[in-house]
Design a protein around this motif. Structure first.
Motif, PDB file in Angstrom:
ATOM      1  N   THR A 112      -6.223 -10.898  -2.689  1.00 17.18           N
ATOM      2  CA  THR A 112      -6.119  -9.544  -3.331  1.00 17.18           C
ATOM      3  C   THR A 112      -6.707  -9.712  -5.093  1.00 17.18           C
ATOM      4  N   ALA A 113      -7.426  -8.764  -5.553  1.00 17.60           N
ATOM      5  CA  ALA A 113      -7.860  -8.970  -7.017  1.00 17.60           C
ATOM      6  C   ALA A 113      -7.952  -7.519  -7.576  1.00 17.60           C
ATOM      7  N   HIS A 114      -7.783  -7.565  -8.886  1.00 18.80           N
ATOM      8  CA  HIS A 114      -7.739  -6.434  -9.705  1.00 18.80           C
ATOM      9  C   HIS A 114      -8.459  -6.688 -10.855  1.00 18.80           C
ATOM     10  N   ALA A 115      -9.133  -5.562 -11.551  1.00 19.65           N
ATOM     11  CA  ALA A 115      -9.589  -5.661 -12.958  1.00 19.65           C
ATOM     12  C   ALA A 115      -9.617  -4.194 -13.550  1.00 19.65           C
ATOM     13  N   ALA A 138      -2.868  -6.613  -8.732  1.00 17.01           N
ATOM     14  CA  ALA A 138      -3.639  -7.091  -7.835  1.00 17.01           C
ATOM     15  C   ALA A 138      -2.975  -6.583  -6.478  1.00 17.01           C
ATOM     16  N   GLN A 139      -1.606  -7.025  -6.477  1.00 17.39           N
ATOM     17  CA  GLN A 139      -0.792  -6.643  -5.024  1.00 17.39           C
ATOM     18  C   GLN A 139      -0.430  -5.132  -4.836  1.00 17.39           C
ATOM     19  N   ILE A 140      -0.788  -4.574  -5.750  1.00 18.53           N
ATOM     20  CA  ILE A 140      -0.257  -3.128  -5.589  1.00 18.53           C
ATOM     21  C   ILE A 140      -1.479  -1.921  -5.447  1.00 18.53           C
ATOM     22  N   VAL A 177       1.029  -1.202  -0.213  1.00 15.37           N
ATOM     23  CA  VAL A 177      -0.048   0.022   0.043  1.00 15.37           C
ATOM     24  C   VAL A 177       0.841   1.138  -0.063  1.00 15.37           C
ATOM     25  N   MET A 178       0.643   2.031  -1.113  1.00 12.45           N
ATOM     26  CA  MET A 178       1.465   3.518  -0.883  1.00 12.45           C
ATOM     27  C   MET A 178       0.549   4.749  -0.661  1.00 12.45           C
ATOM     28  N   TYR A 194     -10.609   1.441 -16.950  1.00 13.45           N
ATOM     29  CA  TYR A 194     -10.929   1.950 -15.457  1.00 13.45           C
ATOM     30  C   TYR A 194     -10.444   0.865 -14.470  1.00 13.45           C
ATOM     31  N   PRO A 195      -9.572   1.246 -13.555  1.00 13.46           N
ATOM     32  CA  PRO A 195      -9.109   0.059 -12.619  1.00 13.46           C
ATOM     33  C   PRO A 195      -9.974  -0.033 -11.582  1.00 13.46           C
ATOM     34  N   ALA A 196     -10.091  -1.057 -11.044  1.00 12.88           N
ATOM     35  CA  ALA A 196     -10.838  -1.422  -9.696  1.00 12.88           C
ATOM     36  C   ALA A 196     -10.254  -2.312  -9.020  1.00 12.88           C
ATOM     37  N   GLN A 197     -10.221  -2.387  -7.669  1.00 12.21           N
ATOM     38  CA  GLN A 197      -9.198  -3.402  -6.792  1.00 12.21           C
ATOM     39  C   GLN A 197     -10.171  -3.743  -5.751  1.00 12.21           C
ATOM     40  N   ALA A 198      -9.829  -5.171  -5.100  1.00  8.69           N
ATOM     41  CA  ALA A 198     -10.606  -5.346  -3.813  1.00  8.69           C
ATOM     42  C   ALA A 198      -9.607  -6.225  -3.286  1.00  8.69           C
ATOM     43  N   TRP A 199      -9.594  -5.794  -1.750  1.00 13.16           N
ATOM     44  CA  TRP A 199      -8.621  -6.922  -0.908  1.00 13.16           C
ATOM     45  C   TRP A 199      -9.317  -7.307  -0.011  1.00 13.16           C
ATOM     46  N   LEU A 200      -9.169  -8.550   0.595  1.00 11.65           N
ATOM     47  CA  LEU A 200      -9.697  -9.063   1.842  1.00 11.65           C
ATOM     48  C   LEU A 200      -8.618  -9.302   2.873  1.00 11.65           C
TER      49      LEU A 200
END
Length: 487
Positions: free
Chosen positions: A316-319, A117-119, A88-89, A368-374
């Motif tokens: 982590t996930a990203h799309a 997904a990890q960034i 996380v930055m 467009y980027p979207a991301q989800a972390w659990l």
């Protein structure tokens, strides 16, 4: 027969032995589980060392001439019990443009094996920070000499981000994570409340419009319980200052306050869905510092109340989702705008007109980027690109739970992201509101996209993408999968 005092003593002896046996069996396993996260931090000063144009306010007429307080990028690196890593930055930047996002992700993958997904790259959206490469150029009366300075700074920034991530990863040590959510109430919906009327409206408890006053908080401690890092968010524009000095605005003051209270800890801010929210009243250093103190106090309250421990599991996930652009301008429309009084609109039109006459085809959509972390199997964290209005946070909290964290201004800040409601309100002719917001329509001029607005389906497309990502991380959280890119 044994006397009562003797029986009591014997009972106490057996109870003590049994208690010690339970503690001997349970305590080590609990400590090991809590400490099986690993966390590392690193901080880098990114304050420009020469006169450079400031981002955000198009009315500025010259570069910065000093520093109120330094600007930073800060990185928190995490590793769960299975070895899955993410970073996380936080940054004192208006927004991270697509080119810097793409270049940084490519470098982090090459050097550290991190996927998108990890960034998670967050910008505070302070308007007292430097202009970056090819970001909102039409908004400013930039002299050509400034572009070379901006490009050089942006190149250096990319290098500093990667280097800071490397130091954070190299400093991974056992840690514990816990989450909580506080509240502070200085954000005001700028579309529904005239700025000049806010003090009276607040006194009368008559402020209108949707808001999100939650303060999501992630506490990272070492195995001895000392605070190592705290990541926190709030949905409100960092526009409480318009000075010609570098500053992190209220978010910068909040981070400084927390780091003073917790020596050795790193405080990191992420922006919520605050595209239509302002800290009001504003434009005074004392007010900005006051808002920062209020936000820091909300975080301190969460820390004081013992936030909920998170098990050492990270998913982590990203799309990317293709968002359509609408109302692409014609050559005739661009020529009409360029004939108007010089503004950011005329600069936008003039650039696009030159490109059209050179044979360039305008883009019809944007990735467009979207991301989800659990985290820990329970704390859901959604990160969205662009300047996202508050409706998205409220919607996703209804759909996924009130304790869901929803951040905007993450990874790629390409434009304002209106909800269907805001898009409809701002579609010409605009619905009359006591607003100073322009999130649904003319903001495209500022960001330089070749369109008047987003297509009508923007909210549905983003929501569909987020719903898929949330289903993915929740399903993967039950199994062994740790991170996916759906790109």
């Amino acid at each position: 027969m044994m006397s009562l005092p003797a029986r009591v003593c014997r009972f106490r002896f057996f109870f003590l032995v049994a208690s010690l046996a339970v503690l001997a069996c349970v305590a080590p396993r609990t400590s090991a589980a809590e400490a099986s996260w690993k966390a590392g931090t690193a901080t880098t000063d990114i304050t420009p060392d020469k006169g450079q144009w400031m981002a955000g306010f198009g009315a500025r007429t010259r570069p910065a001439d000093g520093t109120l307080h330094p600007l930073f990028i800060k990185v928190l690196a995490l590793e769960d019990a299975a070895g899955h890593r993410a970073i996380v930055m936080s940054s004192d930047l208006l927004g991270i443009p697509q080119s810097i996002y793409d270049h940084t992700c490519a470098s982090l993958k090459k050097q550290f094996g991190l996927e998108r997904a990890q960034i998670m790259l967050n910008a505070s959206h302070s308007h007292c920070t430097p202009v970056l490469r090819n970001a909102l150029y039409d908004a400013y009366p930039l002299p050509e000499s400034q572009k070379e300075i901006i490009n050089r700074y942006s190149d250096q920034l990319e290098v500093k981000i990667v280097e800071t991530v490397g130091r954070a990863l190299a400093s991974l040590t056992p840690a514990r994570l816990a989450s909580g959510q506080g509240v502070t109430r200085f954000a005001v919906n700028r579309r529904n409340n005239l700025e000049s009327s806010v003090p009276k409206l607040r006194d009368a408890n008559a402020l209108k419009g949707p808001v999100d006053h939650s303060v999501p908080t992630l506490a990272v401690t070492d195995v001895d319980g000392a605070l190592k890092a705290v990541v926190f968010g709030y949905a409100c524009h960092n526009t409480s200052l318009s000075i010609y000095q570098w500053a992190g605005d209220y978010a910068g003051f909040a981070q400084m306050a927390l780091e003073r209270s917790h020596p050795g800890a790193v405080a990191m801010f992420f922006m919520g869905c605050g595209a239509d929210q302002n800290a009001l009243p504003r434009l005074e250093v004392t007010l900005s510092e006051r808002y920062g103190q209020l936000l820091a106090s909300a975080v301190e309250e969460v820390l004081l109340q013992n936030p909920t421990p998170l098990a050492p599991k990270l998913v982590t996930a990203h799309a990317f989702t293709t968002l359509p652009l609408a109302d692409i301008p014609t050559v005739a429309e661009l020529e009409k705008i360029t004939a108007e009084k010089p503004t950011s609109n005329t600069r936008w039109a003039a650039r696009l007109l030159a490109e059209a006459k050179a044979g360039k085809t305008f883009a019809r959509s944007y990735p467009y980027p979207a991301q989800a972390w659990l985290l820990g199997g329970r704390q859901l964290w959604i990160a969205l690109g662009g300047e996202v209005v508050v409706d998205y946070a409220l919607r996703f909290k209804r759909e996924f739970g009130a304790d869901t964290w929803v951040g905007g201004y993450s990874n790629d800040v390409m434009a304002y992201i209106p909800s269907a409601r805001v898009l409809k309100e701002d579609k010409p002719p605009r619905t009359p509101l006591p607003r100073s917001g322009y999130e649904g329509n003319t903001s495209m001029y500022v960001y330089g996209l070749p369109a008047q607005r987003w297509g009508d389906s923007v909210e549905d497309l983003i929501a569909d993408s987020v719903q898929r990502l949330v289903m993915q991380v929740r399903a993967d959280g039950q199994g062994n999968a740790r991170g996916r890119n759906a790109d």
